[in-house]
Enzyme design. Structure first.
Site, PDB file in Angstrom:
ATOM      1  N   TYR A  11       0.827  -1.057  -0.090  1.00 32.62           N
ATOM      2  CA  TYR A  11       0.011  -0.025   0.055  1.00 32.62           C
ATOM      3  C   TYR A  11       0.782   1.320   0.080  1.00 32.62           C
ATOM      4  CZ  TYR A  11      -3.356   3.291   2.032  1.00 32.62           C
ATOM      5  OH  TYR A  11      -4.165   4.452   2.374  1.00 32.62           O
ATOM      6  N   ILE A  12       1.709   1.361   0.983  1.00 32.71           N
ATOM      7  CA  ILE A  12       2.533   2.801   1.210  1.00 32.71           C
ATOM      8  C   ILE A  12       3.592   2.676   0.234  1.00 32.71           C
ATOM      9  CG2 ILE A  12       3.653   4.286   2.556  1.00 32.71           C
ATOM     10  CD1 ILE A  12       2.134   2.732   4.928  1.00 32.71           C
ATOM     11  N   ASN A  32       7.827  -9.866  -2.324  1.00 35.63           N
ATOM     12  CA  ASN A  32       7.391 -11.263  -2.411  1.00 35.63           C
ATOM     13  C   ASN A  32       5.892 -11.473  -2.662  1.00 35.63           C
ATOM     14  OD1 ASN A  32       6.135 -10.789   0.083  1.00 35.63           O
ATOM     15  ND2 ASN A  32       7.373 -12.237   1.265  1.00 35.63           N
ATOM     16  N   ASP A  51      11.984 -12.652  -1.594  1.00 35.04           N
ATOM     17  CA  ASP A  51      11.631 -12.334  -0.189  1.00 35.04           C
ATOM     18  C   ASP A  51      13.009 -11.895   0.417  1.00 35.04           C
ATOM     19  OD1 ASP A  51       9.831 -14.143   2.212  1.00 35.04           O
ATOM     20  OD2 ASP A  51      11.542 -12.928   2.865  1.00 35.04           O
ATOM     21  N   TYR A 142       3.697  -6.398  16.891  1.00 34.71           N
ATOM     22  CA  TYR A 142       4.036  -5.543  15.809  1.00 34.71           C
ATOM     23  C   TYR A 142       4.983  -4.528  16.224  1.00 34.71           C
ATOM     24  CZ  TYR A 142       3.236  -1.835  12.236  1.00 34.71           C
ATOM     25  OH  TYR A 142       3.670  -0.857  11.439  1.00 34.71           O
ATOM     26  N   ALA A 284      -7.676  -6.475  21.467  1.00 38.17           N
ATOM     27  CA  ALA A 284      -6.423  -6.616  22.181  1.00 38.17           C
ATOM     28  C   ALA A 284      -5.162  -5.896  21.493  1.00 38.17           C
ATOM     29  CB  ALA A 284      -5.965  -8.166  22.174  1.00 38.17           C
TER      30      ALA A 284
END
Ligand code: UDP
Length: 336
Positions: A11-12, A32, A51, A142, A284
């Protein structure tokens, strides 16, 4: 000079590749295609599928492309709820990928990197707007993986002279204004595209995760930046490194917070649709409020977001959603 963009089909990444190509840069893309789309890559960029954790593959790209001077690294996983369920996937790809990339860059003496970091490095902020030096205690894997990437590259600057700019994005939304590229996640989890999928009838209703946060209306508050403004910041960061400045980190946000409820209201206004919604349990790993202090990027990079109106940001995303109701699947493949 060539610029290598890792994750340039995402996306970005794809919006950044598009701007780099428009500015007549020599651009090479590696992706990838696990979450990216080949149709999103500007056909004037050279494309390699592979990758970043595959060292043999990465070495072969650097061996072939001798003009690479800067790497722009977007090739990470970035979904907070997924990271809560599968942290090792995040540490493997984001941290593992960074280590392999740094090894290959060091070996080929490519010594400049701009890469995607995140507001999720801060965790639950002690104050907003958040400044770059504020405490960082991530509340999800993340954010932890991105903080790890920042810390690892710092030591590689120290030891091998690899200069970097880490860009801590807040919440990105929107699409290229002509609607030709936009946001297409196979399993969408982000607020703005989900709201617009409800508006277009692809989903029945929006679930708002949590109505009992310590915010004005009880829903989480986020700081939205247009993807084109983020793309521009990467180009400014490349210039910054090319001027041989010291490695550093910048927040990229609008410095204005909108609650999830306010985003819903803005989307109702932009689309003219009812957009049914219900408040459900918290998700969460979500901090209550994330708002950037972006003074540093504005002062040092000269970054000036052009899209400071949330309705305009949503409007460009709506344009993309309407012209691409199924994302990129209906687009022709332009690169073999
Ligand atoms: N959110 C929501 N419903 C959804 C998707 C997201 O209420 O279907 C909320 C999410 O809990 C968070 C905000 O929207 O408070 C932004 O989440 P998103 O996943 O878009 O970005 P993040 O902040 O996780 O990077």
């Amino acid at each position: 000079m060539a610029i290598l963009v890792l994750g340039g089909a995402g996306y970005i990444g794809s919006h950044t590749v598009d701007q780099l190509v428009e500015q007549a840069n020599d651009v090479i893309v590696v992706d990838n295609l696990s979450t990216g789309h080949i149709q999103a890559v500007n056909p004037q960029a050279k494309f390699y599928q592979g990758d970043i954790r595959d060292k043999t593959f990465m070495n072969s790209v650097f061996d072939k492309e001798k003009d690479i001077e800067v790497v722009v690294h977007f090739a990470s996983f970035s979904i907070v709820p997924e990271s809560m369920l599968d942290p090792l996937k995040y540490f493997d790809n984001n941290i593992g990928g960074m280590i392999t990339l740094l090894e290959v860059m060091h070996q080929h003496q490519v010594l400049k990197m701009v890469f995607s970091s995140t507001a999720a490095t801060y965790g639950e902020p002690k104050r907003v707007p958040i400044e770059e030096a504020d405490l960082k205690i991530p509340t999800n894997p993340y954010g932890q993986s991105k903080l790890g990437m920042e810390n690892i590259i710092k030591w590689c600057d120290e030891a091998y002279g690899i200069k970097f700019v880490a860009l801590r994005y807040f919440n990105v939304a929107g699409a290229k204004v002509d609607g030709s590229i936009g946001e297409d996640h196979r399993n969408e989890t982000h607020l703005v595209p989900i709201i617009l999928q409800v508006a277009s009838g692809k989903r029945d209703k929006l679930q708002i995760f949590g109505g009992d946060y310590a915010t004005e209306d009880g829903t989480c508050v986020r700081d939205y930046v247009h993807v084109l403004d983020l793309a521009k910041a990467h180009i400014l960061a490349i210039q910054y490194l090319n001027e041989n400045h010291a490695s550093t980190v910048f927040n990229l946000g609008s410095s204005t917070g909108f609650s999830n409820m306010e985003i819903l209201k803005a989307a109702r206004k932009v689309t003219g649709k009812a957009i049914p919604a219900e408040v459900v349990e918290r998700r969460a790993g979500d901090p209550a409020v994330l708002i950037a202090d972006s003074k540093k990027a504005r002062n040092i990079l000269g970054w000036q977001p052009q899209y400071d109106d949330i309705e305009e940001i949503i409007q460009t995303a709506w344009q993309w959603q309407q012209t691409h109701p199924n994302g990129y699947v209906d687009d022709e493949l332009t690169i073999e």
